[in-house]
Write a protein that holds these residues in place. Structure first.
Motif, PDB file in Angstrom:
ATOM      1  N   SER A 183       1.579   9.949 -13.817  1.00 52.72           N
ATOM      2  CA  SER A 183       2.866   9.285 -13.650  1.00 52.72           C
ATOM      3  C   SER A 183       2.885   8.425 -12.387  1.00 52.72           C
ATOM      4  O   SER A 183       3.404   7.311 -12.398  1.00 52.72           O
ATOM      5  N   CYS A 184       2.275   8.921 -11.313  1.00 48.36           N
ATOM      6  CA  CYS A 184       2.269   8.191 -10.044  1.00 48.36           C
ATOM      7  C   CYS A 184       1.386   6.951 -10.066  1.00 48.36           C
ATOM      8  O   CYS A 184       1.618   6.016  -9.310  1.00 48.36           O
ATOM      9  N   ARG A 196       4.893   5.110  -6.557  1.00 51.91           N
ATOM     10  CA  ARG A 196       3.844   4.516  -7.377  1.00 51.91           C
ATOM     11  C   ARG A 196       2.674   4.159  -6.476  1.00 51.91           C
ATOM     12  O   ARG A 196       2.865   3.632  -5.377  1.00 51.91           O
ATOM     13  N   ARG A 236      11.185   9.131  -8.662  1.00 51.79           N
ATOM     14  CA  ARG A 236      11.240   7.865  -9.399  1.00 51.79           C
ATOM     15  C   ARG A 236      10.565   6.701  -8.696  1.00 51.79           C
ATOM     16  O   ARG A 236      10.102   5.777  -9.339  1.00 51.79           O
ATOM     17  N   ASN A 237      10.499   6.701  -7.402  1.00 55.67           N
ATOM     18  CA  ASN A 237      10.044   5.504  -6.688  1.00 55.67           C
ATOM     19  C   ASN A 237       8.660   5.650  -6.073  1.00 55.67           C
ATOM     20  O   ASN A 237       8.318   4.895  -5.174  1.00 55.67           O
ATOM     21  N   ASN A 254       2.908   5.247 -18.243  1.00 50.72           N
ATOM     22  CA  ASN A 254       4.327   5.333 -18.589  1.00 50.72           C
ATOM     23  C   ASN A 254       4.609   5.938 -19.946  1.00 50.72           C
ATOM     24  O   ASN A 254       5.756   6.063 -20.331  1.00 50.72           O
ATOM     25  N   LYS A 279       8.562  11.964 -13.598  1.00 49.71           N
ATOM     26  CA  LYS A 279       9.458  10.948 -14.166  1.00 49.71           C
ATOM     27  C   LYS A 279      10.923  11.292 -13.893  1.00 49.71           C
ATOM     28  O   LYS A 279      11.743  10.421 -13.652  1.00 49.71           O
ATOM     29  N   ARG A 280      11.224  12.576 -13.927  1.00 49.42           N
ATOM     30  CA  ARG A 280      12.611  13.024 -13.764  1.00 49.42           C
ATOM     31  C   ARG A 280      13.058  13.047 -12.303  1.00 49.42           C
ATOM     32  O   ARG A 280      14.171  12.639 -11.981  1.00 49.42           O
TER      33      ARG A 280
END
Length: 164
Positions: A77-78, A137, A134-135, A82, A130-131
């Motif tokens: 996820s990171c 990456r 969120r920010n 997606n 994901k939950r």
């Protein structure tokens, strides 16, 4: 300038932790085991039958297999994966690779339930990030991959060279 350096250090720490995680999974599932001539294949849901008979060992193994792959889903996820399907595919592929290597080198049993639980763990980690995160990456590039590989090598070599 400070924010740029902070992001770089977060990226380096992330890459090192990914490498340490991969090395840990390899150590737990393959490198720390002693081979034998014994090989077995456990059919799907075998562990659940044993749990219903009262086996706490299989329950703990199932929980451990889920927990072992939660970081993989979080990592995916990171780094920008997606899709649930892609996460499931990567979790499944990673798990089946480990199970096949265990079988080929006689390092454990091929357990279908392990594949299921590892895949569920990857999906759980993916959904948690994901939950709740969120920010965060990390953009992967060649330098990141090299850092991860160096981290894996270092984290694998340290326990191998350790003597009591």
């Amino acid at each position: 300038m400070l924010l740029k350096n902070t992001f770089k250090s977060r990226k380096y720490i992330f890459c090192f932790l990914v490498g340490a995680y991969v090395a840990s999974v390899l150590w737990i599932t393959l490198l720390s085991r002693i081979g034998s001539e014994y090989r077995a294949f456990l059919f799907p849901f075998y562990s659940y039958r044993e749990i219903l008979k009262g086996s706490k060992q299989f329950l703990l193994e199932n929980i451990g297999n889920v927990v072992l792959f939660v970081p993989l889903g979080a990592i995916l996820s990171c780094i920008g994966v997606n899709a649930f399907k892609r996460t499931i595919l990567i979790g499944f592929s990673s798990s089946i690779t480990i199970e096949l290597l265990q079988t080929i080198f006689s390092l454990g049993m091929f357990e279908c339930d392990d594949i299921l639980h590892n895949t569920l763990g990857a999906l759980l980690g993916f959904m948690l990030v994901k939950r709740f995160v969120r920010n965060f990456r990390i953009k992967m590039n060649r330098k990141s991959v090299v850092l991860i590989l160096v981290s894996i090598i270092l984290c694998v070599l340290v326990p191998v060279g350790y003597k009591k």
